[in-house]
Design an enzyme around this catalytic site. Structure first.
Site, PDB file in Angstrom:
ATOM      1  N   SER A  20       4.230  79.671  44.482  1.00  0.00           N
ATOM      2  CA  SER A  20       3.828  78.754  43.485  1.00  0.00           C
ATOM      3  C   SER A  20       3.968  77.294  43.726  1.00  0.00           C
ATOM      4  O   SER A  20       4.952  76.690  44.253  1.00  0.00           O
ATOM      5  CB  SER A  20       4.275  78.835  42.264  1.00  0.00           C
ATOM      6  OG  SER A  20       4.223  78.188  41.141  1.00  0.00           O
ATOM      7  N   LYS A  44      -0.061  77.735  40.732  1.00  0.00           N
ATOM      8  CA  LYS A  44       0.853  76.848  40.316  1.00  0.00           C
ATOM      9  C   LYS A  44       1.365  76.803  39.062  1.00  0.00           C
ATOM     10  O   LYS A  44       0.739  77.342  38.045  1.00  0.00           O
ATOM     11  CB  LYS A  44      -0.035  75.210  40.484  1.00  0.00           C
ATOM     12  CG  LYS A  44       1.048  74.149  40.211  1.00  0.00           C
ATOM     13  CD  LYS A  44       0.285  73.009  40.655  1.00  0.00           C
ATOM     14  CE  LYS A  44       1.003  71.534  40.116  1.00  0.00           C
ATOM     15  NZ  LYS A  44       2.211  71.525  40.590  1.00  0.00           N
ATOM     16  N   GLY A  45       2.691  76.199  38.598  1.00  0.00           N
ATOM     17  CA  GLY A  45       3.255  76.600  37.452  1.00  0.00           C
ATOM     18  C   GLY A  45       2.544  76.009  36.187  1.00  0.00           C
ATOM     19  O   GLY A  45       1.775  74.999  36.239  1.00  0.00           O
ATOM     20  N   ASN A  68      10.154  67.387  47.339  1.00  0.00           N
ATOM     21  CA  ASN A  68       9.227  67.350  46.356  1.00  0.00           C
ATOM     22  C   ASN A  68       9.946  66.928  45.051  1.00  0.00           C
ATOM     23  O   ASN A  68      11.007  67.782  44.623  1.00  0.00           O
ATOM     24  CB  ASN A  68       8.103  68.321  46.322  1.00  0.00           C
ATOM     25  CG  ASN A  68       8.244  69.349  45.264  1.00  0.00           C
ATOM     26  OD1 ASN A  68       8.135  69.037  44.090  1.00  0.00           O
ATOM     27  ND2 ASN A  68       8.985  70.453  45.777  1.00  0.00           N
ATOM     28  N   LEU A  72       6.359  69.499  38.187  1.00  0.00           N
ATOM     29  CA  LEU A  72       5.740  70.603  37.700  1.00  0.00           C
ATOM     30  C   LEU A  72       4.408  70.048  36.798  1.00  0.00           C
ATOM     31  O   LEU A  72       3.906  70.708  35.826  1.00  0.00           O
ATOM     32  CB  LEU A  72       6.473  71.519  36.643  1.00  0.00           C
ATOM     33  CG  LEU A  72       7.471  72.526  37.654  1.00  0.00           C
ATOM     34  CD1 LEU A  72       8.273  72.973  36.672  1.00  0.00           C
ATOM     35  CD2 LEU A  72       6.614  73.696  38.289  1.00  0.00           C
ATOM     36  N   ASN A 125       9.427  80.677  36.149  1.00  0.00           N
ATOM     37  CA  ASN A 125      10.020  79.728  36.811  1.00  0.00           C
ATOM     38  C   ASN A 125      11.264  79.198  36.012  1.00  0.00           C
ATOM     39  O   ASN A 125      11.061  78.544  35.057  1.00  0.00           O
ATOM     40  CB  ASN A 125       9.182  78.533  37.081  1.00  0.00           C
ATOM     41  CG  ASN A 125       9.914  77.509  37.958  1.00  0.00           C
ATOM     42  OD1 ASN A 125      11.077  77.608  38.371  1.00  0.00           O
ATOM     43  ND2 ASN A 125       9.010  76.310  38.377  1.00  0.00           N
ATOM     44  N   CYS A 128      13.548  74.991  35.738  1.00  0.00           N
ATOM     45  CA  CYS A 128      13.170  73.992  35.319  1.00  0.00           C
ATOM     46  C   CYS A 128      14.352  73.293  34.184  1.00  0.00           C
ATOM     47  O   CYS A 128      15.069  74.343  33.647  1.00  0.00           O
ATOM     48  CB  CYS A 128      11.926  74.017  33.991  1.00  0.00           C
ATOM     49  SG  CYS A 128      10.516  74.796  34.797  1.00  0.00           S
ATOM     50  N   ASN A 190      13.867  79.382  45.286  1.00  0.00           N
ATOM     51  CA  ASN A 190      13.238  78.218  44.960  1.00  0.00           C
ATOM     52  C   ASN A 190      13.634  76.909  45.844  1.00  0.00           C
ATOM     53  O   ASN A 190      14.746  77.361  46.482  1.00  0.00           O
ATOM     54  CB  ASN A 190      13.563  77.925  43.402  1.00  0.00           C
ATOM     55  CG  ASN A 190      12.146  77.134  42.834  1.00  0.00           C
ATOM     56  OD1 ASN A 190      11.589  76.302  43.456  1.00  0.00           O
ATOM     57  ND2 ASN A 190      11.856  77.557  41.450  1.00  0.00           N
ATOM     58  N   GLY A 263       4.925  79.269  51.478  1.00  0.00           N
ATOM     59  CA  GLY A 263       4.876  77.972  50.501  1.00  0.00           C
ATOM     60  C   GLY A 263       4.541  76.562  51.223  1.00  0.00           C
ATOM     61  O   GLY A 263       3.389  76.275  51.537  1.00  0.00           O
TER      62      GLY A 263
END
Length: 301
Positions: A20, A44-45, A68, A72, A125, A128, A190, A263
């Site tokens: 993702s 992507k999220g 990065n 999100l 995910n 966050c 992650n 990824g």
């Protein structure tokens, strides 16, 4: 030769998918990658409302990888349903939607919106920041992870994959909490929280100060965590973190992963996923392996 794997009742033609946030919803890569060959596309999220993300600069190179702090950024679930899912429906691949949020209610809203859509699995995910927990990610406290997993499992029509944060003391504690709460699978790892400073300007390179480290530099940590989790839980694991070659992917399978996600390497080499698939098949031929399941968890103790 059989390259199919099964995760929570969903059959994948091969164990290779996108990670993702590195592949969009596949549109950007269409001219390089035949999406029909992938085991799955992981989007992507997506949140319940559009997110602007963090201020720039928010990407920086580092030794063996990248940092990065995108935050999100995404256009929200409505755009995903109207634009991205119809595009992905045209391809013979599984669709996994990555879901993000700031509160449990945010997550639940997206999960409910996707209940009747053409989505095979949901990847949650939990890295966050959770504003109600004092900016600690859901995935960094076992009780918070248990709560959000169980609440989402109550509402979700599709099987759920909990994406675990590596920024914890004991990854097995988190894996067990997700499994106990009803998670159908885990994806890990992650990004690892990192930082870069410009020594000439004496300033942080990223506006956010910290960012998520991904790429080959994190692979040994990821393999170790997958191995530990695979020995702690019975649910399938999707391994990721620094996969650049078929050998990298096979290492994750031997450690106990059922599938893998590519990824950061998509940014370096847009053909990376296809090269990993081809390389896996060549490895199986070379070693006389009839079924890829023979490799899962097969590292000799």
């Amino acid at each position: 030769m059989n390259t199919k794997v099964n995760i929570a009742g969903v059959t994948f033609k091969n164990p290779v998918m996108t990670a993702s946030g590195t592949f969009g919803s596949g549109m950007e890569y269409g001219e390089f990658v035949d999406l029909n060959r992938l085991g799955a596309v992981v989007t992507k999220g997506v949140a319940n409302v559009p997110w602007a993300g963090n201020p720039t600069p928010r990407v920086a190179e580092s030794y063996g990888g990248m940092l990065n702090a995108i935050g999100l950024q995404n256009p929200g679930v409505d755009v995903l349903i109207e634009r991205d899912l119809p595009f992905l429906k045209e391809y013979d691949t599984n669709v996994i939607v990555n879901v993000c949020g700031k509160t449990i209610e945010d997550y639940l809203e997206v999960v409910e919106r996707l209940a009747d859509e053409a989505v095979d699995m949901l990847e949650i995910n939990v890295s966050c920041p959770n504003v109600k927990e004092g900016a600690i990610a859901f995935g960094q406290r076992a009780n918070s992870l248990y709560e959000i997993t169980s609440r989402i499992k109550e509402k979700a029509r599709q099987p759920i994959i909990m994406k675990l944060s590596p920024n914890v003391t004991d990854i097995t504690e988190m894996a067990k909490a997700a499994e106990a709460a009803g998670a159908d699978a885990l994806s890990m790892i992650n990004t690892i929280t990192g930082m870069k400073i410009d020594v000439h300007r004496r300033k942080f390179v990223l506006a956010n100060k910290t960012g998520g480290l991904s790429g080959p530099a994190v692979k040994p940590v990821a393999v170790r965590m997958v191995y530990q989790a695979a020995h702690a839980v019975k649910i399938p694991i999707i391994g990721m973190g620094g996969i650049a070659t078929a050998e990298d992917a096979i290492e994750f399978l031997l450690a106990g992963a059922t599938a893998v996600a590519v990824g950061a390497m998509n940014f370096v080499n847009p053909y990376a996923t296809i090269e990993v698939i081809d390389g896996m098949e060549a490895y199986m031929n070379q070693h006389g392996i009839e079924d890829i399941a023979e490799l899962i968890g097969a590292v000799e103790e």
